[in-house]
Design a protein around this motif. Structure first.
Motif, PDB file in Angstrom:
ATOM      1  N   ASP A   1      12.391   2.815  -0.666  1.00 14.17           N
ATOM      2  CA  ASP A   1      13.164   3.124  -1.870  1.00 14.17           C
ATOM      3  C   ASP A   1      12.799   4.483  -2.464  1.00 14.17           C
ATOM      4  N   ASN A   2      11.666   5.033  -2.070  1.00 15.42           N
ATOM      5  CA  ASN A   2      11.191   6.324  -2.560  1.00 15.42           C
ATOM      6  C   ASN A   2      11.200   7.315  -1.389  1.00 15.42           C
ATOM      7  N   PRO A   3      12.334   8.000  -1.164  1.00 16.48           N
ATOM      8  CA  PRO A   3      12.460   8.860   0.019  1.00 16.48           C
ATOM      9  C   PRO A   3      11.371   9.924   0.158  1.00 16.48           C
ATOM     10  N   ALA A   4      10.873  10.427  -0.962  1.00 16.44           N
ATOM     11  CA  ALA A   4       9.863  11.486  -0.903  1.00 16.44           C
ATOM     12  C   ALA A   4       8.524  10.988  -0.368  1.00 16.44           C
ATOM     13  N   GLU A   5       8.301   9.675  -0.406  1.00 18.83           N
ATOM     14  CA  GLU A   5       7.007   9.120  -0.009  1.00 18.83           C
ATOM     15  C   GLU A   5       7.091   8.137   1.157  1.00 18.83           C
ATOM     16  N   SER A   6       8.245   8.040   1.794  1.00 17.79           N
ATOM     17  CA  SER A   6       8.427   7.000   2.791  1.00 17.79           C
ATOM     18  C   SER A   6       8.635   7.554   4.194  1.00 17.79           C
ATOM     19  N   LEU A   7       7.830   7.101   5.124  1.00 14.82           N
ATOM     20  CA  LEU A   7       8.050   7.380   6.543  1.00 14.82           C
ATOM     21  C   LEU A   7       8.829   6.185   7.080  1.00 14.82           C
TER      22      LEU A   7
ATOM     23  N   ARG B   1      24.312   7.194   9.151  1.00 15.96           N
ATOM     24  CA  ARG B   1      23.868   8.554   9.460  1.00 15.96           C
ATOM     25  C   ARG B   1      23.515   9.374   8.214  1.00 15.96           C
ATOM     26  N   ASP B   2      24.255   9.188   7.131  1.00 16.79           N
ATOM     27  CA  ASP B   2      23.963   9.946   5.912  1.00 16.79           C
ATOM     28  C   ASP B   2      22.610   9.570   5.318  1.00 16.79           C
ATOM     29  N   ALA B   3      22.209   8.326   5.479  1.00 15.78           N
ATOM     30  CA  ALA B   3      20.948   7.854   4.907  1.00 15.78           C
ATOM     31  C   ALA B   3      19.758   8.139   5.807  1.00 15.78           C
ATOM     32  N   ALA B   4      19.997   8.294   7.098  1.00 20.35           N
ATOM     33  CA  ALA B   4      18.900   8.462   8.055  1.00 20.35           C
ATOM     34  C   ALA B   4      19.163   9.661   8.971  1.00 20.35           C
ATOM     35  N   PRO B   5      18.727  10.853   8.556  1.00 26.00           N
ATOM     36  CA  PRO B   5      18.976  12.061   9.350  1.00 26.00           C
ATOM     37  C   PRO B   5      18.549  11.953  10.813  1.00 26.00           C
TER      38      PRO B   5
ATOM     39  N   GLU C   1       0.854  -1.186   0.000  1.00 27.55           N
ATOM     40  CA  GLU C   1       0.000   0.000   0.000  1.00 27.55           C
ATOM     41  C   GLU C   1       0.888   1.232   0.000  1.00 27.55           C
ATOM     42  N   GLY C   2       0.653   2.132  -0.924  1.00 29.35           N
ATOM     43  CA  GLY C   2       1.408   3.374  -0.976  1.00 29.35           C
ATOM     44  C   GLY C   2       2.590   3.300  -1.926  1.00 29.35           C
ATOM     45  N   ALA C   3       3.299   4.427  -2.023  1.00 29.32           N
ATOM     46  CA  ALA C   3       4.386   4.575  -2.996  1.00 29.32           C
ATOM     47  C   ALA C   3       5.769   4.562  -2.362  1.00 29.32           C
ATOM     48  N   SER C   4       5.891   4.161  -1.100  1.00 33.34           N
ATOM     49  CA  SER C   4       7.183   4.268  -0.421  1.00 33.34           C
ATOM     50  C   SER C   4       8.262   3.362  -0.995  1.00 33.34           C
ATOM     51  N   MET C   5       7.883   2.309  -1.695  1.00 34.14           N
ATOM     52  CA  MET C   5       8.882   1.382  -2.241  1.00 34.14           C
ATOM     53  C   MET C   5       9.045   1.504  -3.753  1.00 34.14           C
TER      54      MET C   5
END
Length: 139
Positions: free
Chosen positions: A107-113, A83-87, A20-24
């Motif tokens: 895989d889609n940073p703009a849509e992933s919590l 740390r660079d990948a996860a602020p 469900e959703g676009a996060s991946m």
């Protein structure tokens, strides 16, 4: 009777999950179905797609839907904190991901919590690893 026991055994070991959703995206699209092999924390490996229960954090509960999440493992317990990948983890003092924790990213940073915002996820909340994606014509 043996067939019933076999089916029951398979259902205990595997589960089919609908994304469900676009996060991946682009790896997985909303509506895709994946086969997940149930595993414990010892089966979590960096780079694998996993299905996890959401955080139990009060912040997550406000306004977030329930249900399982599909994410990619960026680091497992004992590995360097990415740390660079996860602020959200940049100010953490530890050099390695603590026991019982995992870093999960969509895989889609703009849509992933994910760990970019929430930090560590609990390893014991991981349901299992994705072993295959079903062809879209089987939806």
């Amino acid at each position: 009777m043996a067939a019933v026991a076999t089916v029951a055994g398979i259902r205990l070991r595997y589960v089919v999950v609908t994304v469900e959703g676009a996060s991946m995206a682009p790896t997985l699209a909303s509506g895709d179905r994946v086969l997940v092999r149930r595993t414990g924390p010892a089966g979590i490996r960096t780079g694998r797609l996993v299905v996890t229960r959401p955080p139990t954090d009060e912040r997550w509960a406000r306004g977030r839907r329930s249900g399982w999440l599909v994410k990619r493992v960026a680091a497992a317990a004992g590995e360097p904190v990415p740390r660079d990948a996860a602020p959200a983890l940049r100010t953490r003092p530890e050099e390695q991901v603590p026991d019982g924790r995992v870093v999960l990213l969509g895989d889609n940073p703009a849509e992933s919590l994910d760990s970019r915002f929430w930090g560590y996820f609990r390893a014991d909340h991981v349901v299992g690893v994705v072993v295959r994606r079903f062809p879209s014509d089987l939806r």
